[in-house]
Scaffold this active site. Structure first.
Site, short mmCIF file in Angstrom:
data_model
loop_
_atom_site.label_atom_id
_atom_site.label_comp_id
_atom_site.label_asym_id
_atom_site.label_seq_id
_atom_site.Cartn_x
_atom_site.Cartn_y
_atom_site.Cartn_z
N GLU A 165 22.30 35.79 48.50
CA GLU A 165 21.15 35.16 49.13
C GLU A 165 21.44 35.13 50.63
OE1 GLU A 165 20.27 31.23 47.68
OE2 GLU A 165 18.57 31.02 49.05
N ARG A 172 34.24 31.91 38.69
CA ARG A 172 34.13 32.03 40.13
C ARG A 172 35.50 31.80 40.74
NH1 ARG A 172 30.78 29.46 43.71
NH2 ARG A 172 29.10 30.01 42.34
N LYS A 219 28.40 27.87 50.76
CA LYS A 219 27.80 28.26 52.04
C LYS A 219 27.22 27.05 52.76
CE LYS A 219 25.70 31.74 50.09
NZ LYS A 219 24.73 32.79 49.79
P1 ATP Z 1 27.54 29.56 47.49
O1 ATP Z 1 27.50 28.49 46.45
O2 ATP Z 1 28.85 29.71 48.15
O3 ATP Z 1 26.41 29.48 48.43
P2 ATP Z 1 26.15 31.41 45.92
O4 ATP Z 1 26.57 31.76 44.55
O5 ATP Z 1 24.98 30.53 46.09
O6 ATP Z 1 27.41 30.88 46.69
P3 ATP Z 1 24.98 33.91 46.46
O7 ATP Z 1 24.64 34.52 47.77
O8 ATP Z 1 23.89 33.52 45.56
O9 ATP Z 1 25.91 32.68 46.80
O10 ATP Z 1 26.05 34.80 45.69
C1 ATP Z 1 26.05 36.19 45.65
C2 ATP Z 1 26.96 36.63 44.54
O11 ATP Z 1 28.29 36.21 44.80
C3 ATP Z 1 26.55 36.02 43.23
O12 ATP Z 1 26.58 37.03 42.24
C4 ATP Z 1 27.60 34.97 42.97
O13 ATP Z 1 27.84 34.84 41.60
C5 ATP Z 1 28.81 35.53 43.68
N1 ATP Z 1 29.71 34.48 44.11
C6 ATP Z 1 29.42 33.46 44.95
N2 ATP Z 1 30.46 32.64 45.08
C7 ATP Z 1 31.45 33.14 44.31
C8 ATP Z 1 32.80 32.74 44.01
N3 ATP Z 1 33.35 31.66 44.55
N4 ATP Z 1 33.52 33.51 43.18
C9 ATP Z 1 32.99 34.62 42.64
N5 ATP Z 1 31.74 35.05 42.86
C10 ATP Z 1 30.98 34.32 43.69
MG MG Z 2 23.06 31.00 45.46
#
Ligand code: ATP
Ligand code: MG
Length: 540
Positions: A16, A240, A250
């Site tokens: 995102e 994760r 983020k």
């Molecule tokens: P955050 O909570 O840090 O904002 P998010 O999952 O909302 O992370 P996205 O931009 O939606 O962020 O994530 C993009 C991809 O990265 C998704 O497929 C998510 O599953 C993966 N991802 C995000 N954080 C992690 C993590 N700590 N370990 C493994 N994969 C991750």
């Molecule tokens: Mg997200």
């Protein structure tokens, strides 16, 4: 797709664009691209840009830069917002099938009516609207006849479903906001669950990899595919990445930037990919780390020291060895000819013969590290002390003859003598136990050196106690800036050059560095001093 042909793997990385990528994303990138590479498939980069309020092109650009820097190239670049038309059409299909309805309840009402894990929910009073009415209202939602929050479109599944996510989940909400790509074309935006799976189907993704907490979303993911009869993408969940001393949301990282705890998203203490790049991490080291942690099916917390081990392993092979003094103590070699400079041969990288040698200047006045001298040394102290001897790296054995102090008793310089027969490489038989690094005072360049420590003082940032905020654990000593002296071979290096300062660690030229004011970031120390400190603490 050609029929009868074995279908090849297609994965996607779906960030995102609401922030910069962090090391958790790096793991996901390595997993998605790595899996496709391994099985001869491809990977798309898809921006999951369904929330106009938090997203921005700045983030889109940084994400692309970071994925490329990690060493991956995507097959297609897509945006969930490109699919707003088909997503809308499919919502209409669900309405026509009697599988979606417009709900006038407030967010709060919807929440309370959803029930709890132990109690079934209750049907919305609007649940039995006719297909025509739903279609009419949904069209009006799209046309902007309602204000934010006035209505939502919900799937009609089962308000008593044991999985709360299946209790008539919201598909669309009204947000009158400009989107960074679609402008003002839309005022209804699809929810994550509705947009994500259908975007996978549109791209014909075979393996939709996400983190473990999405396993409860899988029934809904499959429900849309079944009811719409679209390409059967499949969702797979993996743990994760959590790292000790690190936060990875983020939202929190953005707060650290906004509240000035760090200098920006690319502050070298940040777990962002751009921060790690600036700190001196290499793509190879991050990929190695992703490899080492592998894929787990249960959530766990990985030691930050493993990441540090990976960068040491990589930099050990590629970083040029150089000499720098971070906390200078002047020495004068009283029996060395005044005005003479020798060019001493110094090995660039003992791990890589092809890196060759350089010349480094040696003369009568040098800096050594203040903590390489002790006036009253304990037994087995092999560095310099009064009357003691030590080898200056690549050069001569010196002996400390006199300690010069100022009026307040601080040591200001040492007077030493050298043994001209002992130059390194001259075949001299004389040996001493300690070797220390040094720089020639008249040839040295001043440099700013930034030393970093953990950004947080608590290892388990994933489980901080109730009532505490993660910023309560911010480490105020996480940045320490020192005025150092570096040898001439360290002058004029371009930003992001990796070097090893002998005995001190791996360092990288910072983006702020200029010809007149070089700046180095310590990427990592040579040894895991942290682990040692921990052992000591346990022992005491
Ligand atoms: P955050 O909570 O840090 O904002 P998010 O999952 O909302 O992370 P996205 O931009 O939606 O962020 O994530 C993009 C991809 O990265 C998704 O497929 C998510 O599953 C993966 N991802 C995000 N954080 C992690 C993590 N700590 N370990 C493994 N994969 C991750
Ligand atoms: Mg997200």
């Amino acid at each position: 797709m050609a029929s009868g042909k074995h279908q090849s793997i297609l994965t996607r990385f779906p960030p995102e664009p609401n922030g910069y990528l962090h090391v958790g994303h790096a793991k996901s990138i390595c997993l998605n691209f790595g899996l496709a590479q391994k099985y001869g498939g491809k990977t798309n980069l898809r921006f999951d840009d369904t929330n106009p309020v938090k997203e921005d092109v700045e983030y889109v650009d940084s994400i692309k830069e970071d994925v490329r820097w990690l060493g991956f190239e995507w097959a297609g670049e897509y945006y969930a917002s490109d699919y707003f038309d088909p997503l809308y059409e499919w919502a209409c299909v669900l309405i026509r099938k009697g599988l979606a309805y417009v709900d006038d309840q407030t967010q709060e009402e919807i929440r309370t009516m959803r029930g709890t894990v132990t109690q079934p929910g209750q049907n919305s009073p609007y649940r039995n609207r006719t297909i025509e009415e739903n279609h009419h209202l949904f069209t009006r939602m799209k046309n902007g006849d309602f204000s934010d929050g006035e209505k939502v479109l919900r799937a009609k599944i089962d308000m008593a479903h044991p999985n709360m996510l299946m209790r008539d989940p919201i598909l669309y909400r009204i947000i009158h906001a400009e989107h960074h790509r679609t402008g003002n074309k839309w005022c209804i935006y699809p929810m994550y669950d509705y947009a994500h799976g259908q975007s996978d189907s549109i791209e014909r993704i075979t393996h939709s990899i996400c983190t473990l907490e999405f396993d409860v979303h899988r029934p809904l993911y499959d429900w849309f595919i079944e009811k719409l009869g679209i390409f059967p993408s499949r969702q797979y969940e993996f743990a994760r990445l959590n790292l000790t001393y690190t936060i990875m949301s983020k939202r929190n990282l953005l707060e650290l930037v906004k509240q000035g705890y760090v200098s920006g998203w690319d502050d070298p203490r940040m777990p962002t990919i751009c921060g790690m790049r600036r700190r001196g991490y290499t793509p190879e080291s991050i990929r190695l780390f992703a490899d080492k942690i592998g894929v787990a099916k249960h959530d766990n917390v990985i030691e930050l020291s493993l990441l540090e081990w990976c960068v040491r392993d990589d930099l050990n092979r590629r970083a040029m060895r150089r000499m720098a003094v971070l906390d200078p103590l002047k020495i004068v070699i009283t029996n060395y000819p005044e005005g003479l400079t020798e060019d001493i041969d110094a090995v660039n990288n003992p791990e890589d013969e092809s890196a060759g040698k350089r010349k480094t200047p040696f003369c009568r006045e040098l800096y050594i590290e203040r903590n390489d001298f002790m006036e009253n040394p304990p037994k087995k102290y092999f560095r310099l002390s009064p009357g003691g001897e030590v080898r200056l790296r690549y050069a001569y054995i010196i002996k400390c003859e006199e300690v010069i102090k100022n009026a307040t008793g601080d040591i200001v310089e040492l007077h030493c003598t050298y043994d001209p027969e002992t130059r390194s490489g001259s075949g001299s038989a004389r040996q001493v136990k300690g070797t220390i690094h040094w720089v020639s005072i008249p040839h040295a360049q001043r440099a700013e050196v930034r030393l970093f420590d953990r950004l947080f003082t608590e290892a388990h940032m994933d489980a901080i106690p109730e009532g505490k905020n993660y910023t309560d654990f911010f480490n105020p000593d996480s940045l320490c800036t020192v005025a150092a002296f570096v040898e001439p071979a360290l002058k004029g290096l371009p930003p992001l050059t990796h070097v090893q300062f002998e005995r001190l660690g791996y360092f990288t030229v910072d983006l702020d560095s200029t010809l007149d004011h070089p700046v180095f970031n310590r990427t990592v120390t040579l040894k895991d001093t942290w682990a040692k400190v921990k052992q000591l603490n346990i022992g005491s």
